[in-house]
Design a protein around this motif. Sequence first.
Motif, short mmCIF file in Angstrom:
data_model
loop_
_atom_site.label_atom_id
_atom_site.label_comp_id
_atom_site.label_asym_id
_atom_site.label_seq_id
_atom_site.Cartn_x
_atom_site.Cartn_y
_atom_site.Cartn_z
N GLY A 1 3.82 31.00 -6.06
CA GLY A 1 2.53 31.43 -5.52
C GLY A 1 2.03 30.56 -4.38
N VAL A 2 2.77 29.53 -4.01
CA VAL A 2 2.39 28.66 -2.90
C VAL A 2 3.27 28.97 -1.70
N GLY A 3 2.68 29.56 -0.67
CA GLY A 3 3.38 29.79 0.59
C GLY A 3 2.95 28.77 1.61
N SER A 4 3.45 28.90 2.82
CA SER A 4 3.18 27.89 3.84
C SER A 4 1.70 27.82 4.19
N GLN A 5 1.01 28.97 4.25
CA GLN A 5 -0.41 28.96 4.62
C GLN A 5 -1.25 28.29 3.54
N LYS A 6 -0.96 28.57 2.28
CA LYS A 6 -1.75 27.98 1.20
C LYS A 6 -1.45 26.49 1.06
N LEU A 7 -0.23 26.10 1.39
CA LEU A 7 0.07 24.67 1.41
C LEU A 7 -0.81 23.98 2.44
N ALA A 8 -0.92 24.58 3.62
CA ALA A 8 -1.73 23.99 4.69
C ALA A 8 -3.21 23.97 4.32
N ASP A 9 -3.69 25.05 3.70
CA ASP A 9 -5.12 25.17 3.41
C ASP A 9 -5.57 24.36 2.19
N TYR A 10 -4.73 24.33 1.15
CA TYR A 10 -5.20 23.80 -0.14
C TYR A 10 -4.34 22.67 -0.71
N GLY A 11 -3.18 22.42 -0.12
CA GLY A 11 -2.26 21.45 -0.72
C GLY A 11 -2.88 20.09 -0.92
N ALA A 12 -3.54 19.55 0.10
CA ALA A 12 -4.10 18.20 0.02
C ALA A 12 -5.15 18.11 -1.08
N ALA A 13 -6.02 19.13 -1.18
CA ALA A 13 -7.10 19.09 -2.17
C ALA A 13 -6.54 19.10 -3.59
N PHE A 14 -5.59 19.98 -3.86
CA PHE A 14 -5.06 20.09 -5.22
C PHE A 14 -4.20 18.89 -5.58
N MET A 15 -3.38 18.41 -4.64
CA MET A 15 -2.57 17.22 -4.95
C MET A 15 -3.46 16.00 -5.13
N GLY A 16 -4.61 15.97 -4.43
CA GLY A 16 -5.55 14.87 -4.60
C GLY A 16 -6.12 14.82 -6.01
N VAL A 17 -6.50 15.98 -6.55
CA VAL A 17 -7.04 16.04 -7.92
C VAL A 17 -5.95 15.68 -8.93
N ILE A 18 -4.71 16.14 -8.68
CA ILE A 18 -3.61 15.83 -9.59
C ILE A 18 -3.36 14.32 -9.61
N SER A 19 -3.35 13.68 -8.42
CA SER A 19 -3.13 12.22 -8.36
C SER A 19 -4.26 11.48 -9.06
N GLN A 20 -5.50 11.92 -8.85
CA GLN A 20 -6.65 11.29 -9.50
C GLN A 20 -6.57 11.43 -11.01
N TRP A 21 -6.11 12.59 -11.48
CA TRP A 21 -5.97 12.82 -12.92
C TRP A 21 -4.96 11.86 -13.53
N LEU A 22 -3.86 11.66 -12.83
CA LEU A 22 -2.79 10.81 -13.36
C LEU A 22 -3.16 9.34 -13.38
N GLU A 23 -4.22 8.95 -12.64
CA GLU A 23 -4.68 7.57 -12.69
C GLU A 23 -5.26 7.23 -14.06
N GLY A 24 -5.78 8.24 -14.75
CA GLY A 24 -6.38 7.98 -16.06
C GLY A 24 -5.72 8.69 -17.21
N HIS A 25 -4.66 9.44 -16.93
CA HIS A 25 -4.00 10.20 -18.00
C HIS A 25 -2.49 10.10 -17.86
N GLU A 26 -1.84 10.22 -18.99
CA GLU A 26 -0.37 10.16 -19.01
C GLU A 26 0.21 11.49 -18.53
N MET A 27 1.31 11.42 -17.79
CA MET A 27 2.01 12.62 -17.36
C MET A 27 2.74 13.20 -18.57
N LEU A 28 2.42 14.43 -18.95
CA LEU A 28 3.02 15.06 -20.12
C LEU A 28 4.37 15.67 -19.77
N LYS A 29 5.24 15.74 -20.78
CA LYS A 29 6.54 16.35 -20.61
C LYS A 29 6.58 17.67 -21.38
N PHE A 30 7.22 18.65 -20.81
CA PHE A 30 7.28 19.97 -21.43
C PHE A 30 8.73 20.44 -21.51
#
Length: 728
Positions: A583-612
Amino acid sequence: MRHANLAPLLKQTFGYDTFRPLQREIMEAALAGRDVVAILPTGAGKSLCFQLPALAREGLTLVISPLIALMKDQVDALVASGVAATFINSSIQGSEAHRRRSGLEEGHYQLLYAAPERVMMPDFVSDLQRWNVTAIAVDEAHCISQWGHDFRPEYRALGQLRDALPGVPFLALTATATEQVREDIIRQLHLHEPEVFLASFNRPNLSYTVLPKAKATSQVYDFVRQRPSEAGIVYVQSRRSAESLAAALTAEGVKAVAYHAGLQPEERAANQEAFIRDEANVVCATIAFGMGINKPDVRYVIHADLPKNIEGYYQETGRAGRDSLPSECVLLYSRGDLVRNLKFLDEMTDAQAAEIAARQMRMMADFAEGTECRRVALLDYFGEQWPGDNCGGCDICLQPREQWDATTHAQKLLSCIFRIRQKSGFSTGLNHVVEVLAGANTEKIRKWYHDQLSTYGIGKDVPREEWAVLGRQLIREGYIDATADSFQTLSLSKKGLATLMNRTPVMLTRVPIAVKAGTSTGKVAKAGSIACDEGLFAELRALRKRLADEKGVPPYVVFGDASLRHMCREYPHTERGFLAIPGVGSQKLADYGAAFMGVISQWLEGHEMLKFAAEAAPPPPPKMKSEDGLTGTVLETLRLQRQGHSAEKIAALRGLVVSTIHSHIAQGIQRGEVKADPRDYYSAEEEAELRAAAAEHGMESLGKLREALGNRYEYPVLHYFRAFETRK
C-alpha cells in the motif's frame, strides 16, 4: 504500453506487489481494446481494474459513477497516490470548474469521474470528443438494468456514447449481477462481443453469525462496546429504528449516527462524512446507506432486522472488510420479523411481485434458521459450490450444533397438527399450534374448542420458542407442509404422517434459542489477519487521523489498516523498508514516509521491538499467460472443451455468457490448440461468401464484416471464420 508494465505500475503507484484474482485478466482484456463486463464482489478491487489501465494507456479514461461522494473519495485516493485524476459534478462551480476543464482541454488528466446525467448532456458529449477519451468505465453497472437493484433510468442513455465516441472500449463493473442483469448490461451499453469475467462470491475474511433476536438494542450495544475503536454498520428496516438505535447507542457513550432517506440532505451527508472520517464509529442505517461507500475498514455489519432477500443481505454484509482484514457479519433473527415483512406484502397490488417477494423473504428466513454452513448456503444461492465441509468462518462451523433425539417432541407437535385438522376440518399456523401445546387460554382456542384436544397443554413444560424452533425445523426437514401464502397454515406431509403413525425416530440438530447478554461469537475468520504491535498500531492510527484531517480527506486515503498493521510488525526505518510495505507507493513515501517512520522510531525508544511468526504465504496468483499467449480464462475454457462439453455447458459451468466461450474456442483454434474443421461451423458455400466479404472489408472489425454480409451471420460464426483463416 505493454501488459508486462502493469506489475511495476501497480507497485510504483499503489504499493502492491500482486494482483487479486481476475484483476490482471480484466486489465489485459481492456488494454487489448475489448469491451469487458466484470462482476467482482465488494472488496475484490473493481476500481483498480480501470484505474491502473488508465496509467498504462494514452489519453483520458472516463469513469461513469452514480454518486458524488464516491467520486470525491476515489479521486482523493488517486491524487494521494500521485495519479492525475479529477471529477466534474454539481459540487464544482466557478473558477475551480474552469480550472479542471482547462486541464482536461490540455490533456493533463488520466482519469475523469462524472455522473451519467452529466455525461449525456449534449455540450458535455462535445467536450468528451475533444478530450481524447480512450476508454470508458461504467461503475455500478447494474444500475442500467431494470432487473437489477438500484435501477437508475439515467444509465439507460449511456449506450448513445457508442455513436459519439466510436471505437472507444467499455468496461462495465458491478458487485452482483444475475445472468439476466448481465445480458441487460451488454444490450443497453451496446457492447461488442464483450469478455465477461465472473469472480467467486466467496469473501474469505468475513465471518457469518446468526443469533436469536431478544432485545436488539441491548444486543447491538453489547457487541459494539467490545469493539470501541472499530467502525461498524447496523442495518435496520425502518427510519424510526435507525434514529432510536443511534440515540440509544449515543446515550451509552458510543459515537453513533443515523442514516436514512428521510433525513434532510445536509444532515444525511454530514452523518455519512462523520462515519467515513472516523468521527463516528457506528452508523445505524436503512438500506438507503451503502452503494458507493468507499470505507475499506468497516470491521462489522450487524443486521438488527431480517433483510428482505439474500442478495440484499450479501451486498450489505459485503461492506465489511473491504481491505481483506477479518470482519464480522452478525444477523439478529426473529421469526416475528418474517411475519411482519410478509404482512407488508398484503398492501401490494401486483400479486406476482408480492409472491416473488414472499418467496425471497422465506429463503432469507431459511438461511437464518438453517443448520448448514452459512458460507455454503450463501454461495449456493449464487450458483457456486464451496469445496470443503467446514469454512472455519461461521457460527455453524465454529460451534458445531448438537444432535439430539427429538422423537418425543416431534410426536407431540405432529400429533397436535393432526388433531387440530381432525377436530376443526381446517389447518392453522404454527403459532396457534404452539399455543395449544402450551395450554394457552386464547380466544381462538376457546372458540374452536381446541382446549378439548388430547394434545392441549402436553407441551407446557417446554418454552414456547423451543416449540416454534422445532416446528420450523420439521417444516424444513419435510415432515410438515406449509402453504405458500402469508398465513403459512400447516398440514402433515406423507413423511410426517408416516413418522407419526409408525413412531419413527426423529434426530435433529439443536438450534440455540437464547444467548446471554454481552456475548458474541468471539470468533472471527482468520483469513487476512495480520498480527502486529497493537500499541504502535493505535499510535499510527492517531497519526493517520491527524494527517487526514489536515488534508481534508478520510483516514483510509492516507493509509489503510492493512498497511498500518504491516508497519507495526516490520518497524520500517529506511525509505527502502517503508516502500516495501503493502500500500506504499512512491508518492505516499514522499508525502508520509518521514512522519510515520518518525513515530515508529519514537515508539521503539520506549518499547521493545516485537517478533511475529511469519505470515502464511498467499497462494500463487493464477497463471495468466501461457507460452502461446492465451490467457488463463481461455485455457480453462479449452480444458472443458476437450472434455467434450458444449459451449453452452461451459458457459453455465463458468458463469460466463455463451458468446465469450465461442470467442475462447476461436482463440484456441487460431493458436492451434483446438483441433477443429471449418465444416463444423459453416458450409463451403458460406465460407466462399465469408472469404469474399473479408477480402473487401478485412477481418479486424467483425462488426463491419457482419454489416457487409447483411447481418446474416452471427458473431460466433465470424469468430470461427477469422480463427481458421489466421490459425497457425
